[in-house]
Design an enzyme around this catalytic site. Structure first.
Site, PDB file in Angstrom:
ATOM      1  N   HIS A 185      16.801 -13.127 -19.707  1.00  0.00           N
ATOM      2  CA  HIS A 185      15.421 -13.333 -20.399  1.00  0.00           C
ATOM      3  C   HIS A 185      14.832 -14.115 -19.579  1.00  0.00           C
ATOM      4  O   HIS A 185      13.500 -14.018 -19.176  1.00  0.00           O
ATOM      5  CB  HIS A 185      15.701 -13.776 -21.627  1.00  0.00           C
ATOM      6  CG  HIS A 185      16.240 -13.235 -22.688  1.00  0.00           C
ATOM      7  ND1 HIS A 185      17.322 -13.366 -23.557  1.00  0.00           N
ATOM      8  CD2 HIS A 185      15.683 -11.903 -23.431  1.00  0.00           C
ATOM      9  CE1 HIS A 185      17.346 -12.522 -24.552  1.00  0.00           C
ATOM     10  NE2 HIS A 185      16.427 -11.571 -24.446  1.00  0.00           N
ATOM     11  N   ARG A 290       7.951  -0.972 -23.924  1.00  0.00           N
ATOM     12  CA  ARG A 290       9.409  -1.140 -24.399  1.00  0.00           C
ATOM     13  C   ARG A 290       9.472  -2.029 -25.690  1.00  0.00           C
ATOM     14  O   ARG A 290       9.644  -3.148 -25.806  1.00  0.00           O
ATOM     15  CB  ARG A 290      10.307  -1.520 -23.287  1.00  0.00           C
ATOM     16  CG  ARG A 290      10.315  -0.865 -22.086  1.00  0.00           C
ATOM     17  CD  ARG A 290      11.306  -1.571 -21.140  1.00  0.00           C
ATOM     18  NE  ARG A 290      11.825  -0.525 -20.007  1.00  0.00           N
ATOM     19  CZ  ARG A 290      11.546  -0.510 -18.886  1.00  0.00           C
ATOM     20  NH1 ARG A 290      10.379  -1.042 -18.435  1.00  0.00           N
ATOM     21  NH2 ARG A 290      12.092   0.244 -17.984  1.00  0.00           N
ATOM     22  N   ARG A 326       6.758   3.401 -26.643  1.00  0.00           N
ATOM     23  CA  ARG A 326       8.106   4.074 -26.769  1.00  0.00           C
ATOM     24  C   ARG A 326       8.709   3.639 -28.172  1.00  0.00           C
ATOM     25  O   ARG A 326       8.788   2.237 -28.274  1.00  0.00           O
ATOM     26  CB  ARG A 326       8.815   3.632 -25.678  1.00  0.00           C
ATOM     27  CG  ARG A 326      10.143   4.463 -25.752  1.00  0.00           C
ATOM     28  CD  ARG A 326      11.058   4.631 -24.366  1.00  0.00           C
ATOM     29  NE  ARG A 326      11.769   3.117 -24.424  1.00  0.00           N
ATOM     30  CZ  ARG A 326      12.204   2.691 -23.059  1.00  0.00           C
ATOM     31  NH1 ARG A 326      12.581   3.509 -22.267  1.00  0.00           N
ATOM     32  NH2 ARG A 326      12.892   1.473 -22.945  1.00  0.00           N
ATOM     33  N   ASP A 446      17.392   5.889 -16.142  1.00  0.00           N
ATOM     34  CA  ASP A 446      18.745   6.541 -16.937  1.00  0.00           C
ATOM     35  C   ASP A 446      19.089   7.883 -16.464  1.00  0.00           C
ATOM     36  O   ASP A 446      20.044   8.284 -16.157  1.00  0.00           O
ATOM     37  CB  ASP A 446      18.244   6.636 -18.250  1.00  0.00           C
ATOM     38  CG  ASP A 446      18.565   5.335 -19.108  1.00  0.00           C
ATOM     39  OD1 ASP A 446      19.751   4.928 -18.734  1.00  0.00           O
ATOM     40  OD2 ASP A 446      17.765   4.859 -19.964  1.00  0.00           O
ATOM     41  N   ARG A 456      24.130   1.911 -14.830  1.00  0.00           N
ATOM     42  CA  ARG A 456      23.197   1.031 -14.205  1.00  0.00           C
ATOM     43  C   ARG A 456      23.461  -0.242 -14.374  1.00  0.00           C
ATOM     44  O   ARG A 456      22.647  -1.243 -13.639  1.00  0.00           O
ATOM     45  CB  ARG A 456      21.677   1.542 -14.656  1.00  0.00           C
ATOM     46  CG  ARG A 456      21.696   1.311 -16.295  1.00  0.00           C
ATOM     47  CD  ARG A 456      20.505   2.155 -16.905  1.00  0.00           C
ATOM     48  NE  ARG A 456      19.377   1.147 -16.795  1.00  0.00           N
ATOM     49  CZ  ARG A 456      18.113   1.498 -17.475  1.00  0.00           C
ATOM     50  NH1 ARG A 456      18.044   2.621 -18.080  1.00  0.00           N
ATOM     51  NH2 ARG A 456      17.195   0.638 -17.400  1.00  0.00           N
ATOM     52  N   CYS A 493       8.053   7.017 -15.434  1.00  0.00           N
ATOM     53  CA  CYS A 493       8.104   5.531 -15.832  1.00  0.00           C
ATOM     54  C   CYS A 493       9.198   4.625 -15.568  1.00  0.00           C
ATOM     55  O   CYS A 493       9.330   3.477 -15.885  1.00  0.00           O
ATOM     56  CB  CYS A 493       7.579   5.295 -17.374  1.00  0.00           C
ATOM     57  SG  CYS A 493       8.898   5.665 -18.480  1.00  0.00           S
TER      58      CYS A 493
END
Ligand code: PEP
Ligand code: MG
Length: 544
Positions: A185, A290, A326, A446, A456, A493
């Protein structure tokens, strides 16, 4: 004196030079206090310290965004948790010093979080360490630094989001940690605020160091630079600053290649406050919001109204430009306590994204209602993550229609916005024609991991997860081709769009719309302006 160079990992790019300033927590954690003879006084001291620390956190909440506020809220709740505190007070009554009892109990708690299988809980361990240290700082009467003196570099082991947010980085210059991670974060906050940051530094900055040069591009810290080092670094800082100005100017220009091909450049948004100081003129819209960051803690999941306000805020900011929100993409590397499925053997191949939304329908319907209400206020589009089969998208469309029907019955303005999908599962990229989507957005992060079978989150197979792999590019070209032939808008994106080594290949696949992180807009537009697509062979692009 010869200079010493320590290597770490860059977490937020940039250069900085200045005196190192130790994060207060480092000293307070190891302190040791003599307990009062009267144990009730010792208990009272700890109570006061906890109260002071939680009051400071409470004051901080008003200054931070919703996501950071949730993290701080968790810390406050823990500080007020009687189940946690009572055994600590009991230990003090048995003769332990307040710091010893508090530190011991918190370390046990931290260890439990660190051992958790669930990444979300593991990530919370640093929030707990922060609370532990803030209370210890209050017990020892140490005031945490609110603002590093001009140009100082904050140095420590790790830093919690609340500590990061409590520091006035406008006056500071950089952050160097011996632990931490580039995906934490704090790293995200540092990038959003342009604070150069290095994590996992191999070795400590000596306590007597008076000056360090922080290269958060290469991930190095130079201790005790010579005059020549200092001058060379200064020149780099100046050219970096000049480059930034040029890049910022590029951000205001439309993205057009040398041979006149226009490319739509939108931005990816992870945190609504990122927009506060950004001029919407620099982009063609928001290509990805997101929303899982609004849901960092399912127990504090934003209510419909709070979500509606957040979506409206972005639409207002965008001033008529398209905004692609999204729906929740929880699971995989983004578990949400209380929402995602615990103990999955392979969460990336598990109940993630739309799969989860269709299982946990109630929170999903709350999000759909908030989106349907926001849709009447701007150019909103909604995108569904991890779609694998057409029935998933159709199920979402039906739920959207049902929710809009119910809102209309209650005389609440709402509409079903254009509904698109992420193309990030190979099945969707191979056969995009089977989906009835209003638009496609290719998720190269992804898609690359699934096509190359390289996680990933796994540094050991990082090289294999290459978006330039011909198999990945072929699938991207397939989606772009189908989109063009069927009149379905197609964008990309994932992070590949912001990578100057990959961007030419994407454009030569026919892609004409991308969405990138805010900090990359100027750089990407400048890179596009240097390309001559007419001189590029398909799959073998060249730059000017
Ligand atoms: C992607 O997969 O490329 C993408 C944009 O989504 P995320 O990185 O959030 O999974
Ligand atoms: Mg994705």
């Amino acid at each position: 004196m010869a200079s010493l160079v320590l290597q770490g990992r860059p977490a937020s790019a940039g250069l900085a030079a200045g005196p190192p300033m130790r994060l207060a927590a480092d000293e307070t954690v190891s302190g040791c206090r003599t307990p009062h003879a009267d144990s009730e006084k010792e208990v009272a001291d700890l109570r006061t310290a906890i109260e002071t620390a939680t009051n400071r956190l409470q004051a901080l909440i008003a200054r931070v965004d919703a996501h950071a506020a949730q993290i701080i809220g968790f810390q406050i709740a823990l500080g007020k948790d009687e189940d946690l505190c009572q055994p600590i007070f009991a230990a003090i009554r048995q003769g332990a010093a307040a710091d010893e009892a508090w530190r011991g109990a918190m370390n046990d708690e931290i260890e439990t979080y660190e051992r958790s299988q669930n990444e979300y809980f593991r990530a919370r361990a640093s929030d707990l360490k922060d609370l532990r240290d803030q209370v210890l700082a209050c017990l020892f009467g140490v005031t945490a630094a609110e603002a590093p003196p001009g140009g100082a570099v904050m140095v420590g082991t790790d830093l919690s989001p609340s500590r990061f947010l409590s520091i006035d980085w406008k006056a500071g210059s950089a952050l160097v940690l011996t632990e931490g991670s580039a995906t934490s974060h704090v790293a995200m906050l540092a990038r959003a605020r342009g604070v150069p940051m290095i994590v996992a530094l191999q070795g400590d900055v000596p306590v007597d160091a008076t000056e360090i040069l922080v290269d958060a591009v290469d991930g190095t810290v130079m201790v005790g630079p010579t005059d020549a080092d200092r001058q060379q670094f200064q020149r780099r800082m100046e050219s970096d600053a000049a480059q930034r100005v040029a890049i910022e100017k590029s951000a205001y220009r439309p993205a057009v290649t040398r041979d006149g091909v226009a490319v739509t450049v939108s931005i990816n948004v992870a945190d609504v406050t990122e927009l506060d100081s950004l001029d919407p003129e620099v982009c063609d819209g928001v290509g990805l919001v997101r929303t899982e960051l609004l849901f960092a803690d399912a127990s504090a999941q934003p209510a419909e109204d709070a979500q509606y306000e957040a979506y409206r805020h972005i639409l207002n900011w965008a001033a008529g430009r398209p905004v692609v929100v999204r729906t929740l993409d929880a699971g995989g590397d983004k578990p949400i306590a209380g929402l995602t499925i615990d103990g999955e053997r392979n969460p990336f191949l598990g109940v993630r994204g739309v799969r989860l939304s269709l299982v946990r329908t109630e929170p999903f319907r709350v999000q759909l209602r908030a989106l349907a209400r926001a849709a009447v206020h701007g150019n909103l589009k909604v995108m569904v993550p991890m779609v694998t089969v057409p029935t998933e998208l159709e199920a979402v469309r039906s739920m959207f229609q049902e929710e809009v029907g119910m809102l209309e019955r209650d005389a609440i303005a709402a509409k079903v916005p254009p509904l698109g999908m992420m193309v990030e599962v190979p099945a969707a990229a191979i056969a995009p024609e089977v989906f009835n989507a209003d638009f496609f957005s290719i998720g190269s992060n992804d898609l690359t991991q699934y096509v190359t079978a390289a996680g990933r989150d796994n540094e050991a197979v990082g090289k294999l997860a290459d978006p330039l792999n011909p198999a990945v590019l072929r699938l991207i070209a397939n989606v772009v081709r189908y989109g063009a032939s069927a009149g379905v808008d197609t964008s990309l994106c994932g992070d590949a769009a912001a990578d100057p080594n990959v961007l030419p290949a994407l454009l030569s696949c026919g892609l004409r719309s991308i969405s990138v992180g805010i900090a990359s807009v100027g750089r990407v537009k400048a890179a596009i302006a240097k390309l001559d697509l007419s001189a590029m062979k398909s799959g073998a692009p060249t730059t000017a």
